[in-house]
Design an enzyme around this catalytic site. Structure first.
Site, mmCIF file in Angstrom:
data_model
loop_
_atom_site.group_PDB
_atom_site.id
_atom_site.type_symbol
_atom_site.label_atom_id
_atom_site.label_comp_id
_atom_site.label_asym_id
_atom_site.label_seq_id
_atom_site.Cartn_x
_atom_site.Cartn_y
_atom_site.Cartn_z
ATOM 1 N N ARG A 1 0.810 -1.212 0.000
ATOM 2 C CA ARG A 1 0.000 0.000 0.000
ATOM 3 C C ARG A 1 0.849 1.271 0.000
ATOM 4 O O ARG A 1 0.337 2.361 -0.265
ATOM 5 C CB ARG A 1 -0.931 0.018 1.213
ATOM 6 C CG ARG A 1 -2.117 -0.927 1.081
ATOM 7 C CD ARG A 1 -3.067 -0.823 2.273
ATOM 8 N NE ARG A 1 -3.459 0.542 2.567
ATOM 9 C CZ ARG A 1 -4.433 1.216 1.953
ATOM 10 N NH1 ARG A 1 -5.117 0.653 0.966
ATOM 11 N NH2 ARG A 1 -4.739 2.455 2.323
ATOM 12 N N GLU B 1 -0.452 9.175 4.224
ATOM 13 C CA GLU B 1 -0.595 10.188 5.254
ATOM 14 C C GLU B 1 0.678 11.025 5.366
ATOM 15 O O GLU B 1 1.707 10.720 4.751
ATOM 16 C CB GLU B 1 -0.923 9.501 6.584
ATOM 17 C CG GLU B 1 -2.274 8.791 6.550
ATOM 18 C CD GLU B 1 -2.516 7.913 7.761
ATOM 19 O OE1 GLU B 1 -1.607 7.770 8.603
ATOM 20 O OE2 GLU B 1 -3.629 7.359 7.876
ATOM 21 N N PHE C 1 0.360 5.700 11.559
ATOM 22 C CA PHE C 1 -0.455 4.653 10.961
ATOM 23 C C PHE C 1 0.066 4.231 9.582
ATOM 24 O O PHE C 1 0.554 3.144 9.414
ATOM 25 C CB PHE C 1 -1.920 5.102 10.906
ATOM 26 C CG PHE C 1 -2.546 5.172 12.268
ATOM 27 C CD1 PHE C 1 -3.191 4.077 12.806
ATOM 28 C CD2 PHE C 1 -2.464 6.323 13.023
ATOM 29 C CE1 PHE C 1 -3.742 4.118 14.075
ATOM 30 C CE2 PHE C 1 -3.021 6.386 14.294
ATOM 31 C CZ PHE C 1 -3.657 5.282 14.835
ATOM 32 N N GLU C 2 -0.040 5.100 8.584
ATOM 33 C CA GLU C 2 0.337 4.678 7.237
ATOM 34 C C GLU C 2 0.999 5.836 6.506
ATOM 35 O O GLU C 2 0.321 6.682 5.931
ATOM 36 C CB GLU C 2 -0.899 4.185 6.468
ATOM 37 C CG GLU C 2 -0.558 3.487 5.175
ATOM 38 C CD GLU C 2 -1.789 2.911 4.494
ATOM 39 O OE1 GLU C 2 -1.784 1.713 4.178
ATOM 40 O OE2 GLU C 2 -2.754 3.670 4.277
ATOM 41 N N GLN C 3 2.305 5.858 6.531
ATOM 42 C CA GLN C 3 3.041 6.843 5.759
ATOM 43 C C GLN C 3 3.983 6.117 4.811
ATOM 44 O O GLN C 3 4.509 5.043 5.135
ATOM 45 C CB GLN C 3 3.819 7.786 6.668
ATOM 46 C CG GLN C 3 4.887 7.135 7.539
ATOM 47 C CD GLN C 3 5.811 8.163 8.168
ATOM 48 O OE1 GLN C 3 6.414 8.982 7.484
ATOM 49 N NE2 GLN C 3 5.919 8.129 9.489
#
Length: 545
Positions: A346, A362, A368-370
């Site tokens: 992702r 992000e 969380f999701e970078q």
């Protein structure tokens, strides 16, 4: 015998657990919020080490999305019981405030390369778990005990309980077998058995400049345990000018010829502020068992910068330029990691055009999701560069080259766009802005660039100074000469001492790599052609020769 320069694992390799199986040595170290979890290095001679595997590499084993900075995987312990490998670790979900959430797990493997099992949950009573295989076949699980009622320090001692591998759970009575010395903050336990004694090795004093390795022993595994005559067998706390500071959190290994060594974490401070820009590293010291059946550090208890080992280290390998290309068949080079997520597809992919393609997620510093892919800084001075192709439409989309410690501390040279959609280069610096985590304003003036085309981005770190550079890339791939952009920044803030927490609260190290964000949620992609990390010998650097 050759003199080997410490540390043997330079740059962010903390909390070492060492193991010998036959003629092979392994060291497992903490990875915190960086994915995959746990670094295991291999050596044949204790001097030269290669990264072998990161075993916690799938979602069923580890998902750190939401883990705080310097949370995640703490203090792994690697052991072997004659049949298979055992790895215990903590995945810290909360570390600051009134409570700590510290679930502990066990994974196993028939071979060091794997396959490694899914984790078995053990307990959450504290962190730094360790597993001891006794001579009678029993297995004992120990960890530091967390007591939130104790203030200001919640370290309540070392807790022991038997582990039943058939039931895959702790069984029988549990007891706090050691409350630590007057130095306090007892953690990092390892148990050993020798000549009728159980030896308990612990870390104390926090992971800063008061850190120490403490040894005690007992005839009975349940205690009582008596302290070593020196109390702390390894520490730099009373010698602020010695090369290796913050010495603590150790583990012991015996060689086939009967020698004993201890590996331990350490830090090498630079600048007048004593900042460890390379984080907590792994060093090694020779030790010996004396006639009183106590272990002593050769020339200790102060750690030595040089140690006698059977082989010399490969200096040429340490100073070699690393030029990383991207190939979809080979995959991402083992030097690189990313943050928290077990779903790397992702945030990045390697395309058929041999580019590393990041998907803007992000903002940089997200828990969380970078989309950030980076490697450790392992030298006090270095150059790094990449070529990026990115077409942002506004200021909420940006991608580029980053020197990163955590959400509070980074320097980020981005290709972005102004509010009118015109492309520009903009530096986003966040310099020790804890607890707010904001940029350092005013931002350096942006530099307009053409709407299309690749851009070469570079940075140089010389001790405590960081400078960015850029150059446009022509349609035929030709690169113009690099030009400076922005001011000289203080690179030393990418350190544990400035890592966004108060004392003893930041545990990782500086990274350098590439990143992409899309705060519009359009998942705009950025392509990177290559990445270069070039160590530089710099005259003001200490401890590197």
């Amino acid at each position: 015998m050759p003199k080997v320069l410490n540390p043997i694992l330079p740059g962010f390799n903390a909390d070492p657990s060492i193991l010998r199986v036959g003629d092979d040595y392994y060291i497992a170290t903490s990875t915190f919020e960086w994915y995959p979890g746990v670094q295991i290095h291999h050596s044949k001679d204790l001097a030269n080490w290669d990264l072998l595997i990161r075993p916690l590499n799938r979602k069923s084993q580890l998902d750190m999305r939401g883990d705080p900075d310097s949370g995640g995987v703490w203090a792994p312990c690697l052991t072997h019981d004659g049949e298979k490998f055992w790895l215990v670790y903590t995945d810290v979900k909360r570390k600051d405030g009134s409570f700590k959430d510290t679930p502990n797990y066990i994974v196993t493997a028939p071979k060091i390369e794997g396959p490694w099992s899914d984790p078995v949950y053990i307990n959450s009573s504290g962190f730094d778990p360790s597993l001891f295989h006794d001579d009678d076949g029993k297995k004992w699980f120990i960890n530091m005990l967390q007591d939130h009622r104790r203030r200001p320090r919640a370290f309540a001692g070392i807790r022991l309980q038997e582990y039943d591998p058939k039931q895959e759970k702790l069984v029988g009575p549990k007891k706090t077998i050691f409350h630590g010395s007057d130095l306090d903050l007892v953690e990092g336990p390892h148990l050993y058995r020798r000549n009728g004694y159980y030896y308990l090795l612990t870390a104390e004093g926090g992971t800063g400049y008061e850190h120490a390795v403490t040894l005690c022993r007992s005839r009975d595994i349940w205690g009582p345990y008596e302290l070593h005559p020196q109390k702390h067998i390894l520490t730099s706390k009373d010698h602020p000018l010695t090369a290796l500071q913050r010495a603590g959190h150790g583990d012991i290994v015996d060689t086939p010829d009967g020698k004993t060594y201890i590996v331990h974490l350490t830090g090498r401070p630079t600048t007048q502020f004593r900042r460890c820009v390379l984080g907590r590293e792994t060093a090694i010291q020779e030790a010996y068992w004396d006639a009183d059946d106590w272990l002593y550090i050769k020339n200790g208890p102060v750690p030595s910068l040089y140690v006698d080992l059977p082989a010399a280290t490969d200096d040429g390998k340490y100073w070699a330029e690393q030029r990383y290309s991207f190939n979809p068949v080979v995959g991402l080079h083992k030097d690189f990691q990313w943050l928290r997520t077990p779903e790397p597809e992702r945030i990045f992919t390697i395309t058929d055009k041999n580019t590393l393609e990041l998907t803007g997620r992000e903002g940089i510093g997200s828990w969380f999701e970078q989309a950030l892919v980076a490697r450790r800084q392992t030298h006090f001075s270095y150059d790094a560069e990449t070529v990026v192709e990115f077409s942002p439409t506004d200021e909420r989309q940006f991608a580029g080259l980053v020197a990163y410690y955590c959400r509070y501390n980074f320097f980020y040279l981005t290709v972005t766009a102004h509010t009118d959609g015109k492309r520009e280069l903009l530096i986003l610096p966040s310099e020790a802005s804890w607890p707010l985590g904001r940029f350092t304003f005013p931002l350096p003036d942006p530099v307009p660039i053409p709407q299309e085309g690749k851009v070469r981005l570079a940075l140089s770190v010389r001790g405590g100074a960081l400078q960015f550079f850029y150059a446009l890339v022509g349609d035929g791939g030709e690169e113009k000469e690099l030009e400076k952009i922005g001011p000289v920044f203080d690179a030393s803030i990418l350190s544990d001492e400035c890592g966004g927490h108060q004392m003893h609260g930041s545990f990782t190290g500086a990274f350098v790599g590439v990143a992409a964000s899309d705060l519009d949620g359009e998942e705009r992609k950025a392509g990177f052609d290559y990445f270069v990390y070039r160590p530089v010998r710099y005259e003001t650097d200490r401890y590197e020769v």
